[in-house]
Design an enzyme around this catalytic site. Structure first.
Site, PDB file in Angstrom:
ATOM      1  N   CYS A 384      22.630 -18.345  88.733  1.00  0.00           N
ATOM      2  CA  CYS A 384      21.118 -18.613  89.136  1.00  0.00           C
ATOM      3  C   CYS A 384      20.931 -19.381  90.159  1.00  0.00           C
ATOM      4  O   CYS A 384      21.378 -19.084  91.434  1.00  0.00           O
ATOM      5  CB  CYS A 384      20.281 -18.906  87.865  1.00  0.00           C
ATOM      6  SG  CYS A 384      18.442 -18.742  88.145  1.00  0.00           S
ATOM      7  N   HIS A 519      21.575 -14.727  84.039  1.00  0.00           N
ATOM      8  CA  HIS A 519      22.106 -15.710  83.178  1.00  0.00           C
ATOM      9  C   HIS A 519      22.986 -15.216  82.018  1.00  0.00           C
ATOM     10  O   HIS A 519      22.725 -14.808  80.923  1.00  0.00           O
ATOM     11  CB  HIS A 519      20.869 -16.588  82.412  1.00  0.00           C
ATOM     12  CG  HIS A 519      20.064 -17.541  83.339  1.00  0.00           C
ATOM     13  ND1 HIS A 519      20.575 -18.741  83.506  1.00  0.00           N
ATOM     14  CD2 HIS A 519      19.222 -17.259  84.003  1.00  0.00           C
ATOM     15  CE1 HIS A 519      19.725 -19.384  84.191  1.00  0.00           C
ATOM     16  NE2 HIS A 519      18.491 -18.520  84.763  1.00  0.00           N
ATOM     17  N   GLU A 521      25.148 -16.292  80.270  1.00  0.00           N
ATOM     18  CA  GLU A 521      25.501 -17.168  79.129  1.00  0.00           C
ATOM     19  C   GLU A 521      24.454 -16.686  77.929  1.00  0.00           C
ATOM     20  O   GLU A 521      24.715 -16.853  76.700  1.00  0.00           O
ATOM     21  CB  GLU A 521      25.260 -18.605  79.360  1.00  0.00           C
ATOM     22  CG  GLU A 521      23.735 -18.973  79.554  1.00  0.00           C
ATOM     23  CD  GLU A 521      23.592 -18.926  80.915  1.00  0.00           C
ATOM     24  OE1 GLU A 521      22.439 -19.692  81.275  1.00  0.00           O
ATOM     25  OE2 GLU A 521      24.050 -18.411  81.661  1.00  0.00           O
TER      26      GLU A 521
END
Length: 547
Positions: A384, A519, A521
């Site tokens: 990001c 993102h 994750e």
């Protein structure tokens, strides 16, 4: 609808681990073949955590359908693999907004609007909504019993017990048994008082999960059971563990899943039932007995509170599991690099990761970290904001755009990164302006990205040409600078399907340098590590052999 509801409350102190307890309970029920759904009821007045500082609330988790939620939903997904939805997180702010909107429309026909029944009815409707064929719905109540803001939620679940009956509802209370060193013993009184507080609002817990730093003697369990009116077998030890992924195993050994099923009369008193915990034992074995280790520098702006990067922390661990290595994280506040040389901090690390963030503070330090990784050929992963800083670094130091910047930092002549005012989500045009409300106005949730065939990122994704990942940001890399930047060797290897929004950048001639606007994750799990984290840690292992 025949789902059974388990309501998880917490007492004595905050941060007892209700989220992990709920997630682990869900994983255990899943391991027995049941379908589960987990949701969180948060008593704070914010509509969602999207505008809350990570220092106050930790990470803001994002779902596929674009909800900004509590970080516990990340635990739920990581432990069960069940994708969370907007309908899985509610706050007092959302409840009151809904009730007031109904009052303004005249839905209450001129009646006086009150906490009971109108607010509690709205909470009950939420709990019972969007349920299909789930066997169990686990609802965690945020906060601590006794907090004034949590009372409407406790009243709502008390009412639900009357509505559903004891055969379809169960109250689990997570509490604390502190160890008093001077006395040399665990104290049960805080747990007794916590249960008394619950009883005062009409809730008798069915199962107690007692957090403690050491084993709870059986006579202490017997005492708790007696004073709290709970069966002795349903006083469950919830001890500290060296890895959170061992929690399902430890709770199973304590008999939690058996007691839940016996409560619902789905197991006989002497039955054990079948459970397959191979997934969790394999993960724990890998975490405890890795074949090596690597060090990753995480250069961010909220590093003093690791909960601000909860999913990132876990995704790096998952990358280690995928490669059977331990990942040591070196958390570095990016502002340091605006005052000091980054070399002493970054020399010797095996990978550098710059995560998401908002605002100008620490941005120049992140750019310094990017430059170090690019020039020293250290594996770099930008997420990001970390991707945006990588593009700005390339613009300044490779493309000669010395004033390259982001409009997030104020007016600039070279807006390499700028505020996006409209974009397509499916077939719908989304719009916003500079004066738009901060909450819920970002590009949120799952968006498709088209990958350049033959690129490194396409290879990481197993040769895919299209992916879907979760976003949470207001600013985008300005596509009008792409041609000039690609002349420097930076490749825009992922774009939005309409070709307007850069999603992924990489340097093909670098050992491993990838920046992504989304993102990744948020979708990583210990039993299914995200391919980008698995590949990044593999590159870090290769780097460790060179250092």
């Amino acid at each position: 609808m025949s789902a059974r509801f388990i309501f998880i409350t917490g007492g004595v102190v905050s941060s007892l681990g209700k989220g992990l307890a709920s997630a682990s309970m869900g994983a255990l029920l899943q391991a027995r073949g049941y379908k589960v759904r987990l949701r969180k009821l948060d008593p704070y007045l914010n509509v969602d955590p999207g505008t809350m500082s990570p220092y106050q609330h930790g990470e803001c988790y994002v779902t596929d359908d674009g909800a900004e939620t509590d970080l516990d939903l990340g635990h739920y997904e990581r432990f069960t693999g069940v994708a969370a939805r907007k309908s899985d997180n509610i706050t007092t702010g959302q409840i009151y907004s809904d009730v007031i909107a109904k009052e303004r429309r005249g839905d209450y026909l001129g009646g006086t609007v009150q906490v009971i029944p109108h607010v509690t009815d709205a909470i009950r409707d939420f709990v019972l909504s969007d349920i299909t064929d789930e066997d169990f719905v686990l609802c965690e109540i945020g906060g601590t019993v006794g907090d004034i803001e949590g009372l409407p939620f406790l009243e709502a679940i008390r009412q639900l017990r009357n509505e559903l009956g004891p055969k379809r509802s169960c109250f689990v209370h997570v509490t604390l048994l502190p160890y008093i060193g001077a006395a040399g013993e665990l104290k049960t009184k805080p747990t007794q008082h916590s249960v008394k507080e619950l009883l005062s609002v009409g809730i008798q817990p069915d199962i107690l999960m007692c957090r403690a730093e050491q084993d709870i003697p059986q006579n202490e369990k017997r005492k708790i059971a007696l004073f709290c009116n709970v069966k002795e077998s349903r006083v469950i030890s919830a001890l500290d563990v060296d890895t959170i992924y061992d929690v399902p195993n430890t709770y199973h050994r304590e008999g939690l899943d058996n007691e839940v099923l016996r409560y619902f009369e789905m197991l006989g008193e002497d039955e054990e039932g079948d459970v397959d915990l191979t997934r969790w034992t394999d993960i724990v074995d890998c975490v405890r007995g890795p074949e090596g280790e690597v060090t990753i520098a995480v250069v961010g702006k909220y590093t003093v509170l690791i909960d601000a990067y909860k999913s990132l922390n876990e995704a790096l661990t998952h990358g280690g599991i995928a490669n059977n290595v331990r990942v040591n994280m070196k958390w570095i506040e990016s502002e340091i690099f605006e005052m000091e040389d980054p070399i002493p901090y970054l020399e010797g690390v095996h990978g550098i990761l710059v995560p998401g963030g908002f605002g100008e503070r620490g941005a120049e330090g992140k750019i310094e970290a990017v430059q170090f990784a690019r020039e020293r050929e250290v594996p770099y992963f930008g997420i990001c904001f970390g991707m945006q800083m990588a593009v700005i670094e390339a613009a300044r130091n490779l493309a000669g755009i010395k004033n390259a910047s982001s409009t997030e930092f104020g007016p600039t002549d070279e807006p390499v990164v700028g505020l996006l005012t409209e974009w397509m989500k499916g077939n719908q045009l989304e719009k916003r302006g500079i004066d738009t409300d901060m909450g819920g106005t970002m590009r949120l949730g799952a968006y498709t990205a088209a990958l350049r065939p033959g690129s490194r990122v396409s290879e990481v994704y197993g040769g895919a040409t299209e992916i879907q990942e979760r976003h949470r940001h207001r600013y985008e890399v300005n596509a009008s600078y792409m041609a000039k930047l690609e002349k420097t060797g930076l490749v825009f290897s992922g774009m939005s399907p309409d070709g307007e929004l850069p999603e992924i950048v990489e340097f093909p001639d670098h050992p491993w340098f990838i920046g992504v606007q989304y993102h990744p994750e948020l979708k990583s799990k210990p039993f299914d590590p995200h391919p980008l984290f698995a590949s990044f840690i593999k590159a870090a292992i290769d780097q460790s052999r060179l250092v």
